[in-house]
Design an enzyme around this catalytic site. Structure first.
Site, PDB file in Angstrom:
ATOM      1  N   ARG A 164      29.262  37.359  27.546  1.00 50.77           N
ATOM      2  CA  ARG A 164      28.971  38.582  28.296  1.00 50.77           C
ATOM      3  C   ARG A 164      27.828  38.391  29.294  1.00 50.77           C
ATOM      4  O   ARG A 164      27.602  39.236  30.154  1.00 50.77           O
ATOM      5  CB  ARG A 164      28.610  39.710  27.341  1.00 50.77           C
ATOM      6  CG  ARG A 164      29.662  40.008  26.264  1.00 50.77           C
ATOM      7  CD  ARG A 164      29.194  41.117  25.349  1.00 50.77           C
ATOM      8  NE  ARG A 164      28.987  42.311  26.127  1.00 50.77           N
ATOM      9  CZ  ARG A 164      29.967  43.178  26.420  1.00 50.77           C
ATOM     10  NH1 ARG A 164      31.181  42.942  25.971  1.00 50.77           N
ATOM     11  NH2 ARG A 164      29.724  44.231  27.146  1.00 50.77           N
ATOM     12  N   GLU A 205      36.390  30.320  40.270  1.00 53.78           N
ATOM     13  CA  GLU A 205      35.412  30.804  39.295  1.00 53.78           C
ATOM     14  C   GLU A 205      34.903  29.726  38.344  1.00 53.78           C
ATOM     15  O   GLU A 205      33.807  29.855  37.806  1.00 53.78           O
ATOM     16  CB  GLU A 205      35.947  32.014  38.533  1.00 53.78           C
ATOM     17  CG  GLU A 205      37.165  31.828  37.711  1.00 53.78           C
ATOM     18  CD  GLU A 205      37.596  33.161  37.059  1.00 53.78           C
ATOM     19  OE1 GLU A 205      38.795  33.354  36.898  1.00 53.78           O
ATOM     20  OE2 GLU A 205      36.717  33.975  36.740  1.00 53.78           O
ATOM     21  N   LYS A 226      41.177  31.096  39.689  1.00 51.87           N
ATOM     22  CA  LYS A 226      40.804  30.219  38.571  1.00 51.87           C
ATOM     23  C   LYS A 226      39.947  29.057  39.067  1.00 51.87           C
ATOM     24  O   LYS A 226      38.921  28.727  38.503  1.00 51.87           O
ATOM     25  CB  LYS A 226      42.063  29.683  37.851  1.00 51.87           C
ATOM     26  CG  LYS A 226      42.769  30.730  36.995  1.00 51.87           C
ATOM     27  CD  LYS A 226      42.080  31.066  35.725  1.00 51.87           C
ATOM     28  CE  LYS A 226      41.255  32.319  35.738  1.00 51.87           C
ATOM     29  NZ  LYS A 226      41.796  33.589  36.030  1.00 51.87           N
ATOM     30  N   ASN A 230      22.096  47.155  27.932  1.00 53.92           N
ATOM     31  CA  ASN A 230      23.231  46.605  28.689  1.00 53.92           C
ATOM     32  C   ASN A 230      23.701  47.717  29.628  1.00 53.92           C
ATOM     33  O   ASN A 230      24.128  48.773  29.156  1.00 53.92           O
ATOM     34  CB  ASN A 230      24.370  46.212  27.736  1.00 53.92           C
ATOM     35  CG  ASN A 230      25.658  45.910  28.493  1.00 53.92           C
ATOM     36  OD1 ASN A 230      25.628  45.528  29.659  1.00 53.92           O
ATOM     37  ND2 ASN A 230      26.795  46.143  27.836  1.00 53.92           N
ATOM     38  N   GLY A 231      23.594  47.515  30.928  1.00 57.03           N
ATOM     39  CA  GLY A 231      23.986  48.561  31.878  1.00 57.03           C
ATOM     40  C   GLY A 231      22.987  48.655  33.013  1.00 57.03           C
ATOM     41  O   GLY A 231      22.175  47.741  33.211  1.00 57.03           O
ATOM     42  N   LYS A 258      32.223  37.765  31.057  1.00 52.17           N
ATOM     43  CA  LYS A 258      33.595  38.060  30.651  1.00 52.17           C
ATOM     44  C   LYS A 258      33.974  39.524  30.856  1.00 52.17           C
ATOM     45  O   LYS A 258      35.089  39.856  31.246  1.00 52.17           O
ATOM     46  CB  LYS A 258      33.766  37.690  29.177  1.00 52.17           C
ATOM     47  CG  LYS A 258      35.159  37.895  28.632  1.00 52.17           C
ATOM     48  CD  LYS A 258      36.133  36.966  29.300  1.00 52.17           C
ATOM     49  CE  LYS A 258      37.560  37.124  28.856  1.00 52.17           C
ATOM     50  NZ  LYS A 258      38.481  36.364  29.685  1.00 52.17           N
ATOM     51  N   HIS A 302      50.132  32.618  60.405  1.00 53.00           N
ATOM     52  CA  HIS A 302      49.455  33.678  61.173  1.00 53.00           C
ATOM     53  C   HIS A 302      47.939  33.500  61.123  1.00 53.00           C
ATOM     54  O   HIS A 302      47.180  34.431  61.353  1.00 53.00           O
ATOM     55  CB  HIS A 302      49.853  35.055  60.615  1.00 53.00           C
ATOM     56  CG  HIS A 302      51.330  35.291  60.655  1.00 53.00           C
ATOM     57  ND1 HIS A 302      52.032  35.494  61.820  1.00 53.00           N
ATOM     58  CD2 HIS A 302      52.244  35.288  59.656  1.00 53.00           C
ATOM     59  CE1 HIS A 302      53.315  35.635  61.545  1.00 53.00           C
ATOM     60  NE2 HIS A 302      53.472  35.518  60.238  1.00 53.00           N
ATOM     61  N   TRP A 318      22.844  39.241  31.648  1.00 52.75           N
ATOM     62  CA  TRP A 318      23.483  38.967  32.941  1.00 52.75           C
ATOM     63  C   TRP A 318      22.680  39.804  33.930  1.00 52.75           C
ATOM     64  O   TRP A 318      22.787  41.027  33.964  1.00 52.75           O
ATOM     65  CB  TRP A 318      24.949  39.408  32.945  1.00 52.75           C
ATOM     66  CG  TRP A 318      25.681  38.970  34.164  1.00 52.75           C
ATOM     67  CD1 TRP A 318      26.356  37.794  34.358  1.00 52.75           C
ATOM     68  CD2 TRP A 318      25.838  39.684  35.405  1.00 52.75           C
ATOM     69  NE1 TRP A 318      26.897  37.743  35.619  1.00 52.75           N
ATOM     70  CE2 TRP A 318      26.595  38.893  36.291  1.00 52.75           C
ATOM     71  CE3 TRP A 318      25.394  40.935  35.863  1.00 52.75           C
ATOM     72  CZ2 TRP A 318      26.913  39.294  37.588  1.00 52.75           C
ATOM     73  CZ3 TRP A 318      25.719  41.334  37.162  1.00 52.75           C
ATOM     74  CH2 TRP A 318      26.473  40.519  38.006  1.00 52.75           C
ATOM     75  N   GLU A 335      46.073  34.030  41.848  1.00 49.42           N
ATOM     76  CA  GLU A 335      45.484  33.754  40.534  1.00 49.42           C
ATOM     77  C   GLU A 335      45.035  32.298  40.427  1.00 49.42           C
ATOM     78  O   GLU A 335      43.944  32.000  39.929  1.00 49.42           O
ATOM     79  CB  GLU A 335      46.479  34.101  39.424  1.00 49.42           C
ATOM     80  CG  GLU A 335      46.027  33.822  38.007  1.00 49.42           C
ATOM     81  CD  GLU A 335      44.726  34.499  37.588  1.00 49.42           C
ATOM     82  OE1 GLU A 335      44.146  34.088  36.579  1.00 49.42           O
ATOM     83  OE2 GLU A 335      44.255  35.394  38.326  1.00 49.42           O
ATOM     84  N   CYS A 350      25.616  42.563  29.747  1.00 51.54           N
ATOM     85  CA  CYS A 350      24.816  41.791  28.788  1.00 51.54           C
ATOM     86  C   CYS A 350      25.418  41.943  27.404  1.00 51.54           C
ATOM     87  O   CYS A 350      26.351  42.715  27.197  1.00 51.54           O
ATOM     88  CB  CYS A 350      23.386  42.318  28.799  1.00 51.54           C
ATOM     89  SG  CYS A 350      22.667  42.387  30.438  1.00 51.54           S
TER      90      CYS A 350
END
Ligand code: AGP
Length: 611
Positions: free
Chosen positions: A27, A491, A488, A101-102, A606, A507, A75, A484, A2
């Site tokens: 955040r 997300e 991208k 935050n946590g 983020k 395979h 968040w 990567e 957060c």
């Protein structure tokens, strides 16, 4: 995960809280709230489900004039995103307000004992437990700072908190463990926040709190102690960040701005670090450790997400040019796996934010076992930068878009500089060193060339807006780029995508190929080009829709794929920096054409400061 912010001083705090929350919204952005003590010395709060803009709308019309206040953008970890679970949380009398935050890991145990004491709970959050614990302690101690301190000695978990009480209208109490917290020093006012982005519009003088530290903040004083009540003398540091660096600069989204900034961010990552004549690099942050690094028995790179992909590229580089065995580990797995480490090992922690809790926890475990720790970090002054033995800043500039772009290319270029520094002490010849430097210097211009293909890539994206799945395939140095590219797209467009080593396709994943499956190939003209062409043929034979990132003078590939994006060439070890750019733009345009907010993708944040 957060964002928290706080103010105490002579100005009306509401505008500052809202501006600060807007700067911290990357955040977490599922609900938001402010808490304040109004001019009648009454504590109160306004909370909403949704973005900071929704909170601002809810506040407007309330003529709020307050000199002390706290703000939070969330968040969700415990309890769904809604108005009740939004922060600040308060005690029954609504006199004590707290933002957090946590994660309070032992909240259910504490909750049981508080329920026995007759406490009631309005929300599903772990945070409300801490509020009531402080309330209970305050009734005994009669001192806000000490009540918070005692309560924190009972909790397990991570926290960045700010607490206020209407009986203490001139005090803000803040504390940190695991989650970041910085105090901004002003004239006759002080600020607190999760990171400096929320403060730099008001001050560049900051104090970083370390784990288990707390502070009593008044409008003209900051007193720092540990949660075991020891006084601490803290140094005030100067932050060299400008507002324009954290503004969109006329772009629709931070992500596009940051993609377009890469020629400059790469130049900044290289600046002052190339010794051309000697064919060697210079990394001041490793001074005094280079011999130990070069003599490492093993190098372990640990990180999360995009930073982990950069680590994979680093593995190829260091093994090829330094002849030291390298392992790349997911930080979240590494720390719980009882890793075998010795002082002969070097562990590199790659992190854009420098606050990712999984990486921080792996760092603490690594230090306990005596291995050398190096940080490759973008955020200046962040926890990983402060807690590693030595390190290198990326100098990519602030990255606000949740999807990491310029940090990835700067991580890879700094890994190349590190590889050169160690390699020239082991097996890399001066000639190879000079050539690597020549190619490193050419990269910013080559990226400028690739960014000119933005419109072409946007047109290609139009054909894939309705795709449900994507496959990304690459060999060698380009396998991590395939991972990567897939990340991208996942997300920011919410399209399921996977990256694979191209040869691995037969395979299993080849079973997914049909006329609805877009497949992106990384096919530069290098030593495995022919192998990649065979893989392209295999996909083509099964009707896949083919996109290739190929070399500018490669005309053969046009006849094999539906869309080809031609980019300049460079050394194999540096191709990931060029190859990833078209993939960043492709995912950006597909997501924007789907009408999605690419800067704040759903369910993401983020900086991941919870486990
Ligand atoms: C990448 O786009 C994501 N934002 C995420 O995977 C990120 O790379 C990961 O959380 C690691 O973050 P860090 O580099 O700040 O440690």
């Amino acid at each position: 995960m957060c964002g928290i912010v706080g103010y105490i001083g002579a100005q009306n705090c509401i505008p500052m809280l809202i501006n600060g929350l807007k700067r911290l919204e990357y955040r977490g952005y599922d609900s938001a709230g402010v808490g304040f003590i109004n001019s009648n010395n009454e504590a109160n709060n306004i909370k909403v489900k949704g973005k900071v803009a929704d909170l601002e709308a809810a506040i407007n019309g309330n003529e709020l004039e307050c000199r002390i206040g706290i703000g939070h953008t969330r968040w969700a970890t415990h309890g769904i995103p809604n108005q009740i679970n939004a922060h600040p949380h308060s005690n029954k009398e609504n006199t004590l307000l707290l933002i957090h935050n946590g994660i309070i890991e032992n909240y259910s145990v504490i909750k049981q004992s508080l329920l026995k004491d007759g406490y009631e709970f309005k929300s599903e959050t772990d945070t409300e437990v801490l509020v009531n614990l402080i309330d209970k302690t305050l009734k005994k101690k009669g001192d806000l700072f000490q009540a918070v301190r005692f309560a924190l000695n009972e909790v397990e978990g991570t926290y960045g908190i700010a607490v206020m009480h209407q009986d203490y209208p001139d005090q803000l109490v803040v504390a940190k463990n695991g989650s970041p917290l910085v105090i901004g020093i002003g004239e006759n006012e002080n600020f607190v926040a999760s990171d400096v982005n929320a403060l730099i519009a008001y001050t560049s003088k900051v104090i970083y709190l370390e784990d288990h530290e707390m502070a009593l903040v008044t409008k003209d004083r900051v007193k720092v102690k540990t949660i075991s009540d020891e006084k601490i003398k803290k140094e005030i540091q100067e932050v060299k960040l400008t507002l324009s660096e954290i503004s969109k600069g006329g772009y629709d989204y931070f992500m596009l701005k940051e993609i377009m900034e890469q020629p400059e961010s790469l130049r900044n990552s290289l600046r002052g670090r190339l010794l051309e004549k000697e064919g060697i690099s210079k990394l001041g942050g490793l001074t005094g450790y280079i011999d130990r690094i070069a003599l490492s028995k093993r190098i372990i790179i640990t990180a999360c997400g995009t930073s982990w992909h950069a680590g994979l590229v680093g593995e190829y580089m260091i093994e090829q040019y330094c002849n030291i065995p390298v392992e790349v580990e997911y930080a979240s797995e590494f720390r719980y796996r009882n890793p075998i480490l010795s002082p002969d090992d070097t562990v590199i922690f790659i992190s854009q934010s420098g606050e990712t809790l999984d990486s921080l926890a792996a760092l603490k475990e690594t230090k306990r076992r005596g291995a050398l720790t190096i940080g490759l970090v973008n955020a200046v002054g962040s926890s990983i930068a402060r807690e590693t033995d030595c390190g290198v800043y990326l100098h990519a500039g602030p990255e606000i878009g949740v999807a990491s772009t310029k940090a990835f290319t700067s991580q890879v270029i700094v890994l190349a500089l590190l590889t050169l520094l160690i390699g020239r002490r082991r097996i890399t010849s001066p000639q190879d060193g000079v050539q690597i430097i020549k190619e490193l210097k050419s990269l910013p211009e080559k990226v400028e060339e690739i960014l000119k293909l933005n419109n072409q890539i946007e047109k290609i994206a139009e054909n894939f807006v309705d795709a449900d799945n994507f496959l990304y395939l690459g060999r060698g140095y380009n396998f991590p780029v395939a991972l990567e590219g897939a990340l991208k797209l996942k997300e920011i467009s919410y399209i399921h995508a996977e990256g694979y080593p191209a040869a691995e396709m037969k395979h299993g994943p080849i079973a997914l190929i049909d006329e609805n499956m877009p497949v992106v190939f990384l096919a530069p003209s290098d030593s495995v080009y022919d192998k990649v062409i065979s893989n392209i043929e295999e996909v083509k034979a099964r009707g896949g829709r083919l996109i290739a990132i190929a070399s500018e003078n490669d005309h053969k590939i046009d006849g094999l794929v539906d869309y080809s994006i031609k980019i300049p060439n460079t050394l194999r070890m540096l191709m990931p920096i060029l190859n990833v750019i078209p993939l960043q733009l492709l995912s950006y345009h597909i997501a924007v054409k789907k009408g999605l907010n690419v800067d704040q993708p759903r369910n993401l944040a983020k900086s991941v400061t919870v486990e």
